[in-house]
Design a protein around this motif. Sequence first.
Motif, PDB file in Angstrom:
ATOM      1  N   GLU A   1      -3.603   3.524  -0.773  1.00 37.01           N
ATOM      2  CA  GLU A   1      -4.202   2.193  -1.538  1.00 37.01           C
ATOM      3  C   GLU A   1      -3.761   1.521  -2.866  1.00 37.01           C
ATOM      4  OE1 GLU A   1      -8.071   3.463  -3.077  1.00 37.01           O
ATOM      5  OE2 GLU A   1      -8.719   2.159  -4.537  1.00 37.01           O
ATOM      6  N   MET A   2      -3.057   2.698  -2.972  1.00 39.25           N
ATOM      7  CA  MET A   2      -2.073   1.785  -4.842  1.00 39.25           C
ATOM      8  C   MET A   2      -0.964   1.039  -4.146  1.00 39.25           C
ATOM      9  SD  MET A   2      -3.577   2.480  -7.203  1.00 39.25           S
ATOM     10  CE  MET A   2      -4.686   3.978  -8.151  1.00 39.25           C
TER      11      MET A   2
ATOM     12  N   SER B   1      -0.190  -2.801  -4.169  1.00 39.29           N
ATOM     13  CA  SER B   1       0.475  -3.846  -4.771  1.00 39.29           C
ATOM     14  C   SER B   1       1.407  -5.045  -4.081  1.00 39.29           C
ATOM     15  CB  SER B   1       1.671  -2.704  -4.764  1.00 39.29           C
ATOM     16  OG  SER B   1       3.018  -3.339  -5.324  1.00 39.29           O
TER      17      SER B   1
ATOM     18  N   VAL C   1       1.390   0.967 -12.457  1.00 40.98           N
ATOM     19  CA  VAL C   1       1.100   1.175 -10.634  1.00 40.98           C
ATOM     20  C   VAL C   1       1.025   2.772 -10.520  1.00 40.98           C
ATOM     21  CG1 VAL C   1       1.372   1.093  -7.961  1.00 40.98           C
ATOM     22  CG2 VAL C   1       1.415  -0.270  -9.495  1.00 40.98           C
TER      23      VAL C   1
ATOM     24  N   GLN D   1      -1.549   4.132 -12.906  1.00 37.57           N
ATOM     25  CA  GLN D   1      -2.565   4.580 -12.029  1.00 37.57           C
ATOM     26  C   GLN D   1      -3.127   5.746 -11.036  1.00 37.57           C
ATOM     27  OE1 GLN D   1      -3.142   0.890 -10.615  1.00 37.57           O
ATOM     28  NE2 GLN D   1      -3.660  -0.196 -12.567  1.00 37.57           N
ATOM     29  N   LEU D   2      -1.917   6.028 -10.562  1.00 34.81           N
ATOM     30  CA  LEU D   2      -1.935   7.318  -9.254  1.00 34.81           C
ATOM     31  C   LEU D   2      -1.639   8.122 -10.265  1.00 34.81           C
ATOM     32  CD1 LEU D   2      -0.441   8.137  -6.830  1.00 34.81           C
ATOM     33  CD2 LEU D   2       0.934   7.770  -6.524  1.00 34.81           C
TER      34      LEU D   2
END
Length: 685
Positions: A43-44, A48, A300, A303-304
């Motif tokens: 999803e990440m 992006s 990112v 966030q992961l």
Amino acid sequence: MTFEQSNINRTTSTPPSMLEFPWHETPLGARDTWPATLAVAVEMIMASKFPQCLVWGEELITIHNEAFKPLLGEKPNAQGRPFSDVWSESWEAIAPIAARAFAGEATFIEDFQLQVVRRGYPELAYFTFCYSPVRDEHGRVLGILDTVVETTEKVVIESQLLHEQQRQRTLNETLEKRVAQRTRERDSIWQHSRDLLATLDDSGRLSSASPSWQRILEQQGESLLGRSFLELMHPNDIEAAREQLALLTNDSVQIKSRCAHADGSWRWIAWYLTVDGETTYAYGRDIDEEKQRAAALAQVEEQLRQAQKMDAVGQLTGGIAHDFNNLLAGIIGNLELLGSRISQGNIGGLERYTGAALGAANRAANLTHRLLAFSRRQTLAPKPINVNHLVQDLEELLQRTVGPHIQVEFDPATSPWTVLVDPNQLENAVLNLCINARDAMPEAGTLGITTRNVTLTLEQAQMHDVPPGEYLSLQVSDTGSGMAQPIIARAFDPFFTTKPTGKGTGLGLSMIYGFARQSGGMAYIESCVDDGTTVYILLPRDHQLAQAPDAAPQPGESLKTLPAPHKNILLVDDETTLRELIGEVLEELGYAVLHAENGPRALDILQSSAAIDLLLSDVGLPGGMNGRQVADAAREIRPGLKVLFITGYAESSVMHADDLDVDMQVLTKPFEIDTLACRVTQLLG
């Protein structure tokens, strides 16, 4: 068709997007079976705009986003293929770096040189990339996040500039008649270069500055002359730059620093400096945009990491300890009273204590099921169902539950699409939503239940984080107080509740969300303060009309009604107390039971001459073999052996009924003794 053949065939047409790609043909399996770590990582990268790909598992399966495609050129579709196959021509250079990432080391390399074949011929290319290990909740490295940008053009330009510098140094040693030509060429570069160019005297002060200073930093070259080169830098960067300049002799040095813009801001510049006699030449490239990209990459990755942390929090959190302690207190206290009465010889009314202890134990079991639903690890028994019929069967119960002061209205879809879900879990979800709606309307109101067939476009599907296609939408609405946006944002979080202390666990909505996601769908909320709330559950349409046989035990059967079968059972469980309890129950039913505490011991028995009609095994076992591995090995030794798995945590190998071979079933802990007996009898015919 093999995996390799499917990839070859797809090269003749437009490659499918990541969402459309047939992942079930790859070692990763269907997307709805992916572990949370992989799903979040994918999803990440798909969100992006920076070129990214994920290299997953021992097979090094490639998953990349749209921004990554230009790096591939005309290569065959890389999606779903081994990373070593995609970059086979340069794998010898890439493999050691990938190995370090799988060993847990993050690697950042600038301007890495590779010879690649992506337009039908070999070419030399340069890449700046970061290999970051992706870990699961236990810290194990399962994959690599590859964030990459091609720097071939930049390297070529830098090489040209350095070549031009060398050429100019050579021209200084040539005949005087070429000085004019050399000067014109140098002046042209000086005037039109996109880089910052300057010369420094032996004291480190600017003696000249190119017009590009005006274009990049809006600094007039004349105003810079005579100023120290270090004075142009951010105060925090001066010391590091001074150390690099001290190394400047006959070799070039590189410095990255922030330089002042005329508007008061700072720009990141990568400097290349070289000395020639008493003059130092400085070439500065604006890398401010690259720094912003690096910052976005760091965000990112953070966030992961946060998503991985939330996945771990979802499995076990401090909030559950409070509820379990209360339930355990009830169980222990009643058992102690039971033991005390028996020791006193007072056996009257003992069923009161056993009933209370069993009630607390069943509530504890229900709580674990809710946690498994939230974390999407419960064992589901999906069946093709008509949601209209399910809701109609619940209407009377729902009306009694919400009370006479609330009007229940059902608006069913005409010819609703069939969905493949666990009906018991869907009933629990509907009941939970109706109870929440009732609590939002303490005085009076209307509770609406609606079903609709919906088809999600790609844009709508991305908004709800599901594949595009056909869905059955189940909506539960109320005319109550509604919710503010901050409450909606946290409504599906575990243990979050707006109810008073003791009135709710905060697991109801999180359980519904987990059930919807595990069923291949989605749940979301629409609400406004003082304008009611609607909760939507999207469930994917089931296109298979055949209904799978129900393997559940038949109601009404009990230990007393089951025949004595005189069969032999191999029981494998590392929990001694539970193994002995199950063995005793089976022996009372007339079965002969062989015991094994782990996989290797079970294999010893299976390889012996002992008669065995059924393998009854826990899924999670010590000794290097889980229950599924024991079952597979057992069927190699004894083909057709019937297997019943028991598990308190749904391992991926037995998560869905589709993964089970013939005469294999799953029973989820905790279970009633009658249920175990019925399931064993059913398997043994």
